[in-house]
Design a protein around this motif. Structure first.
Motif, PDB file in Angstrom:
ATOM      1  N   MET A 127      19.579 -34.446  47.752  1.00 50.44           N
ATOM      2  CA  MET A 127      20.568 -35.129  48.558  1.00 50.44           C
ATOM      3  C   MET A 127      21.711 -35.655  47.699  1.00 50.44           C
ATOM      4  SD  MET A 127      18.624 -37.266  51.490  1.00 50.44           S
ATOM      5  CE  MET A 127      16.902 -37.118  51.080  1.00 50.44           C
ATOM      6  N   GLU A 142      24.061 -32.986  46.637  1.00 53.98           N
ATOM      7  CA  GLU A 142      24.964 -32.584  47.723  1.00 53.98           C
ATOM      8  C   GLU A 142      26.091 -33.605  47.874  1.00 53.98           C
ATOM      9  OE1 GLU A 142      26.625 -30.256  50.604  1.00 53.98           O
ATOM     10  OE2 GLU A 142      24.847 -29.707  49.460  1.00 53.98           O
ATOM     11  N   ARG A 197      24.612 -30.205  56.113  1.00 55.04           N
ATOM     12  CA  ARG A 197      23.537 -30.019  55.126  1.00 55.04           C
ATOM     13  C   ARG A 197      22.872 -31.357  54.782  1.00 55.04           C
ATOM     14  NH1 ARG A 197      19.338 -28.170  53.533  1.00 55.04           N
ATOM     15  NH2 ARG A 197      18.964 -27.941  51.330  1.00 55.04           N
ATOM     16  N   MET A 215      18.930 -32.410  55.436  1.00 54.73           N
ATOM     17  CA  MET A 215      18.042 -32.906  54.377  1.00 54.73           C
ATOM     18  C   MET A 215      17.430 -34.247  54.758  1.00 54.73           C
ATOM     19  SD  MET A 215      19.763 -31.862  50.750  1.00 54.73           S
ATOM     20  CE  MET A 215      21.495 -31.969  51.106  1.00 54.73           C
TER      21      MET A 215
END
Length: 72
Positions: A1, A4, A14, A18
């Motif tokens: 995470m 990202e 996304r 997650m």
């Protein structure tokens, strides 16, 4: 995470995917966001990401993960 979130152009979709994989994390984020939203109904992780913004979400995710580590 976190990786990202650190991307130049992170994907809200996304990130939401997650977060949604972890029921406890999802609950904690939705609960925290509903308290901060003051009367606005927060119904999805994606709406939380849009409402709070990436910087705030990164701070909260870091805090929640550190709390989890300290409980182990």
């Amino acid at each position: 995470m976190i990786s990202e979130l650190k991307k130049e152009d992170p994907s809200f979709v996304r990130l939401a995917e997650m977060i949604e994989l972890d029921a406890v994390l999802s609950y904690r984020i939705l609960r925290m966001a509903s308290v901060r939203s003051h009367k606005k109904t927060v119904k999805s992780i994606q709406s939380v990401l849009a409402f709070m913004g990436l910087n705030q979400i990164e701070r909260w995710l870091s805090t929640l993960m550190l709390q989890d580590l300290s409980q182990d």
